[in-house]
Design a protein around this motif. Structure first.
Motif, mmCIF file in Angstrom:
data_model
loop_
_atom_site.group_PDB
_atom_site.id
_atom_site.type_symbol
_atom_site.label_atom_id
_atom_site.label_comp_id
_atom_site.label_asym_id
_atom_site.label_seq_id
_atom_site.Cartn_x
_atom_site.Cartn_y
_atom_site.Cartn_z
ATOM 1 N N THR A 188 3.278 -7.642 -5.444
ATOM 2 C CA THR A 188 2.111 -7.306 -4.620
ATOM 3 C C THR A 188 2.309 -5.994 -3.858
ATOM 4 O O THR A 188 1.414 -5.154 -3.792
ATOM 5 N N VAL A 189 3.500 -5.844 -3.290
ATOM 6 C CA VAL A 189 3.768 -4.639 -2.483
ATOM 7 C C VAL A 189 3.710 -3.385 -3.348
ATOM 8 O O VAL A 189 3.181 -2.352 -2.939
ATOM 9 N N GLU A 190 4.196 -3.503 -4.585
ATOM 10 C CA GLU A 190 4.185 -2.337 -5.464
ATOM 11 C C GLU A 190 2.770 -1.957 -5.885
ATOM 12 O O GLU A 190 2.493 -0.814 -6.220
ATOM 13 N N ARG A 191 1.884 -2.940 -5.935
ATOM 14 C CA ARG A 191 0.520 -2.657 -6.392
ATOM 15 C C ARG A 191 -0.395 -2.177 -5.268
ATOM 16 O O ARG A 191 -1.437 -1.607 -5.525
ATOM 17 N N VAL A 192 0.044 -2.418 -4.020
ATOM 18 C CA VAL A 192 -0.882 -2.168 -2.913
ATOM 19 C C VAL A 192 -1.246 -0.688 -2.798
ATOM 20 O O VAL A 192 -2.377 -0.338 -2.472
ATOM 21 N N ASN A 193 -0.313 0.185 -3.118
ATOM 22 C CA ASN A 193 -0.598 1.619 -2.999
ATOM 23 C C ASN A 193 -1.764 2.041 -3.865
ATOM 24 O O ASN A 193 -2.598 2.830 -3.451
ATOM 25 N N VAL A 194 -1.775 1.495 -5.095
ATOM 26 C CA VAL A 194 -2.850 1.860 -6.010
ATOM 27 C C VAL A 194 -4.146 1.172 -5.593
ATOM 28 O O VAL A 194 -5.213 1.786 -5.551
ATOM 29 N N LEU A 195 -4.026 -0.102 -5.233
ATOM 30 C CA LEU A 195 -5.233 -0.867 -4.899
ATOM 31 C C LEU A 195 -5.899 -0.345 -3.621
ATOM 32 O O LEU A 195 -7.113 -0.269 -3.532
ATOM 33 N N ALA A 196 -5.075 0.014 -2.618
ATOM 34 C CA ALA A 196 -5.632 0.409 -1.320
ATOM 35 C C ALA A 196 -5.826 1.916 -1.218
ATOM 36 O O ALA A 196 -6.233 2.419 -0.182
ATOM 37 N N ALA A 197 -5.545 2.652 -2.296
ATOM 38 C CA ALA A 197 -5.775 4.097 -2.275
ATOM 39 C C ALA A 197 -7.274 4.366 -2.173
ATOM 40 O O ALA A 197 -8.095 3.457 -2.331
ATOM 41 N N SER A 198 -7.629 5.617 -1.954
ATOM 42 C CA SER A 198 -9.053 5.922 -1.729
ATOM 43 C C SER A 198 -9.898 5.600 -2.958
ATOM 44 O O SER A 198 -11.085 5.313 -2.842
ATOM 45 N N GLU A 199 -9.290 5.612 -4.173
ATOM 46 C CA GLU A 199 -10.068 5.274 -5.374
ATOM 47 C C GLU A 199 -10.000 3.775 -5.686
ATOM 48 O O GLU A 199 -10.501 3.324 -6.703
#
Lengths: 248, 560
Positions: A188-199
């Motif tokens: 989950t932590v590794e995916r959060v950057n992509v998921l919560a990014a502006s896009e």
């Protein structure tokens, strides 16, 4: 004369056409046919130059998505009897058209990879120790998000993706959610950057067209809302509990 | 010109191909791996498998039992050493897939669950709801994205294997998006292109199942094995051939004739609906011929009755069948090719550098009749084996040079352009030849065969091939020309139809799925053997029999 139905198809051949055009064919009407059968009939009997993708005929390979009367559909599961008065077939919206009904989905393929749609673990249990135990109840947490067949209907339906092609989009977020909710996953932590990014998730304006369009009962809108909630909660929790630590 | 070079090049991105790619990447993270597929990998036909994947995982089961069921199911022409290896590896592979995230359905204790299946004597078929193949394929595909060394060329159609000095050195392929022919060099190539069911009109197979890899290997001089062995699944929907999963019978569904009888009592009394596919399909056709089938617009059919099971969903609502209140109409449908590219237990073929796995291969697991749920496990076990073996060979092999590849590509480009895109002389329509081939194969190389029908088919195929030489391609464009790819596929299918028919003529006995009316008995004296077909340029396939390997299980009468 047997009953027929008029099928209007959007044609586009980049080698000869400057813009897409419409072409109408008269196809036999059969009560047990689906839209794909009508398109196959055109290819075999009326016009061999028509290009489209298809394979399984049973709604699972995800190849034959097209817009039928403006709505994204799997043409192998769209009954002709619902379009008796004739219909129009166009390529899925929001994607570049390669030719006729064939669209370019490379953008999704890259986005899919970016959400790390695989099990992430710190430590792998050796195969000899057997499976990770998982109850059917735990499977139910992520089951519906695992049903995505990558047919792209949700991207064709998504008004945000139409305006902002950078948007990660419904299927990719639903699949990220599928792994986040899997009891075997620690990513989950590794995916959060992509998921919560502006896009990522914050682009979504909660219209819910993706969930309406999905032919497999996946609810990407729910995945997006849940992820928003978790992300905010996670951010609040980490500030409250560890105001100075855990900065990544 | 410099052509891209890979250590392991895999043609086909289904279950076997993806498993091979991951195995190669894990064997040596330094290797460069390429998957070339004519579709996006997640469209591959593995996706359609419903029922499950077999493995002796449960404590009450044993690998010996799984092996014996498989050998008996094969009517004793599987390679028993291959079977033993397979049944020992299958549990490991299913657990590996579980570790990668496959949502296997579970028992209450959280372990992977299993269900009964045709021809299996115990509960051994692991499943992920009613979408086992779908979940397997997507799990493998998504897991493959983790490896940066695995690259892909999607929607790229392989037109030939490049062979130089008796070694496979790469492929020539048509990029469907650009219409440009190109070559890729490879130290090793693995063919994992799946089945060839589209040779038949009435088939469960998707449009992409055209036997490409079998034809590629055959034309490169690699023999095909047991091409007469075609599986007909008993329960296809009469109109479309869409499959009703065998799990329905596993869960207790009945097959009934027009007298309302569970007619299998006369054919497989001890197994009934859980009998193997070949026997049930024959029983259905025999009942049809005795006038005990139902008549419908698509020919005779039987009832598959699940009303007593209170099943709610089979995904059949869209064909307009209410399974709670009505029986499901079914008839036998072409489903699986037991035959395929001859290879050893590592997937290695007779052509150095060329490997194969999955339905396009014939490693010797399925013999004359595959048991349901062995094929998904086969993709995993032998996909992984081929991936590892190719990786090891690539570590030692020299890189093929670009010079000969350049010449080979020029020849191949000329062949494809000239034959299909430049010729203006043609008169024959692609769809007409294809449909006639499919219908005649249904009629003559189906559940029951006769010398007369097979010889008729042989003549017909020769005629189709002559007409194919006069093909008229109406679509002259390069970008996503699906008429061109359909022509290339039909060329492959006609080649294979010829081999299948010749092989069926030459096996003068009945064994497993190959039922000859003129030779109704199994003949172990002459045919306890695999049939090897070799390409003879300009001539008929050369056919010979090779004795099978027997380790533990001597042939017995195959009754259930």
């Amino acid at each position: 004369m047997a009953e027929t139905v008029e099928v209007t198809v959007q044609r586009y051949n980049p080698e000869t056409d400057s813009a897409p055009r419409l072409q109408t064919y008269e196809v036999p009407y059969k009560d047990d046919w689906v839209v794909l059968d009508a398109i196959l009939y055109i290819k075999d009997h009326l016009d061999a130059t028509l290009s489209y993708r298809w394979s399984c005929r049973m709604g699972i390979c995800g190849s034959c998505g097209m817009n039928v009367d403006g709505h994204p559909k799997l043409t192998c599961s769209a009954h002709l009897r619902e379009y008796r008065r004739g219909f129009t077939v166009e390529p899925l919206s929001n994607f570049p058209v390669i030719r006729d009904l064939v669209v370019d989905i490379d953008d999704f393929m890259a986005k899919l990879k970016s959400v790390k749609p695989w099990i992430v673990r710190e430590l792998e249990q050796p195969l000899g120790d057997g499976e990770y135990l998982q109850s059917n109840n735990q499977i139910d947490h992520y089951r519906q998000f695992s049903q995505c067949i990558n047919c792209m209907l949700c991207y064709a339906a998504c008004p945000v993706y139409g305006m902002e092609p950078e948007f990660l989009g419904p299927a990719a977020i639903a699949l990220a959610r599928r792994y986040n909710l899997d009891s075997r996953d620690e990513g989950t932590v590794e995916r959060v950057n992509v998921l919560a990014a502006s896009e990522g998730i914050w682009e979504c304006s909660c219209i819910g067209e993706c969930s309406v369009a999905c032919p497999k009962g996946v609810d990407p809108a729910k995945a997006i809302q849940q992820t928003k909630f978790d992300t905010v909660n996670g951010a609040i929790m980490s500030t409250m509990l560890m105001p100075f630590g855990n900065r990544r | 010109m410099e052509f891209p070079l890979y250590d392991v090049l895999i043609v086909g991105g289904g279950g076997a191909g993806l498993r091979a790619a991951i195995a190669a990447a894990e064997t040596d993270p330094g290797l460069k791996i390429l998957i070339v597929s004519k579709v996006y990998p997640m469209r591959s036909h593995t996706v359609s498998a419903e029922g499950g994947a077999a493995a002796a995982l449960r404590p009450e089961d044993s690998w010996e039992n799984h092996a014996f069921d498989t050998v008996k199911g094969s009517d004793y022409i599987s390679d028993q050493f291959v079977v033993e290896t397979f049944v020992r590896e299958a549990p490991v592979e299913l657990i590996q897939l579980e570790h990668w995230g496959c949502p296997w359905s579970r028992d209450p204790d959280g372990k992977i669950s299993a269900r009964p299946f045709g021809g299996m004597t115990t509960w051994r078929t692991c499943f992920a709801a009613d979408k086992t193949g779908f979940h397997m394929l997507h799990t493998l595909f998504q897991t493959s994205l983790k490896y940066d060394r695995i690259e892909r060329l999607d929607e790229t159609f392989v037109t030939s294997l490049l062979v130089e000095d008796g070694r496979c050195v790469g492929i020539a392929a048509l990029n469907q998006r650009s219409g440009v022919m190109s070559a890729v060099r490879a130290k090793t190539v693995i063919l994992t292109t799946g089945g060839n069911g589209r040779i038949y009109a009435f088939s469960t197979n998707g449009n992409i199942c055209t036997g490409d890899g079998m034809a590629l290997a055959y034309r490169a001089g690699v023999p095909l094995k047991d091409m007469e062995m075609v599986q007909f699944h008993p329960t296809g929907l009469p109109s479309t051939g869409i499959l009703i999963t065998e799990a329905v019978r596993g869960e207790g569904g009945y097959l009934t004739n027009n007298k309302g009888e569970r007619f299998l009592k006369d054919y497989v009394p001890s197994k009934m609906e859980l009998g193997p596919r070949d026997i049930i399909s024959r029983a259905m056709v025999t009942e049809f011929e005795a006038g005990r089938g139902f008549a419908g617009p698509y020919g005779n059919y039987m009832h598959l009755d699940v009303r007593h099971l209170f099943m709610r969903e089979l995904g059949l609502d869209y064909v307009g069948i209410d399974i709670v209140h009505d029986p499901i109409p079914v008839r036998p449908v072409e489903h699986y090719m037991m035959g395929g590219i001859d290879c050893d237990i590592t997937g290695a073929t007779s052509l150095p550098g060329l490997f194969t796995a999955g339905e396009c291969a014939n490693v010797g697991l399925n013999g004359a009749n595959r048991l349901g749920s062995n094929s998904l496990s086969e993709c995993l076990v032998f996909g992984a084996a081929a991936g590892r073996a190719a990786a090891h060979q690539a570590q030692e092999a020299k890189a093929p040079t670009s010079n000969p590849v350049d010449a080979l590509l020029k020849d191949e480009t000329r062949r494809v352009e000239k034959k299909y895109l430049e010729s203006r002389q043609g008169t024959e329509k692609l769809a007409e030849i294809r449909v006639e081939m499919q219908r005649s194969m249904d009629e003559h190389v189906g559940v029951f065969r006769t010398a007369e029908g097979l010889k008729e088919e042989e003549k017909l195929i020769a005629g189709f091939r002559q007409r194919f030489a006069r093909l008229k391609i109406e679509d002259r464009s390069h970008v996503f020309n699906t008429e061109l790819t359909a022509a290339l596929e039909l060329d492959y299918m006609l080649e294979l139809a010829e081999v299948m028919t010749a092989s069926a003529i030459n096996r003068k006995e009945s064994r497993g799925a190959h039922a000859r009316r003129d030779f109704p008995k199994r003949n172990d004296e002459h045919y306890l053997a695999n049939q090897i077909a070799t390409h003879v340029p300009g001539g008929k396939p050369k056919l010979e029999f090779r004795p099978v390997r027997i380790t533990h299980w001597q042939p017995q009468a195959r009754t259930y």
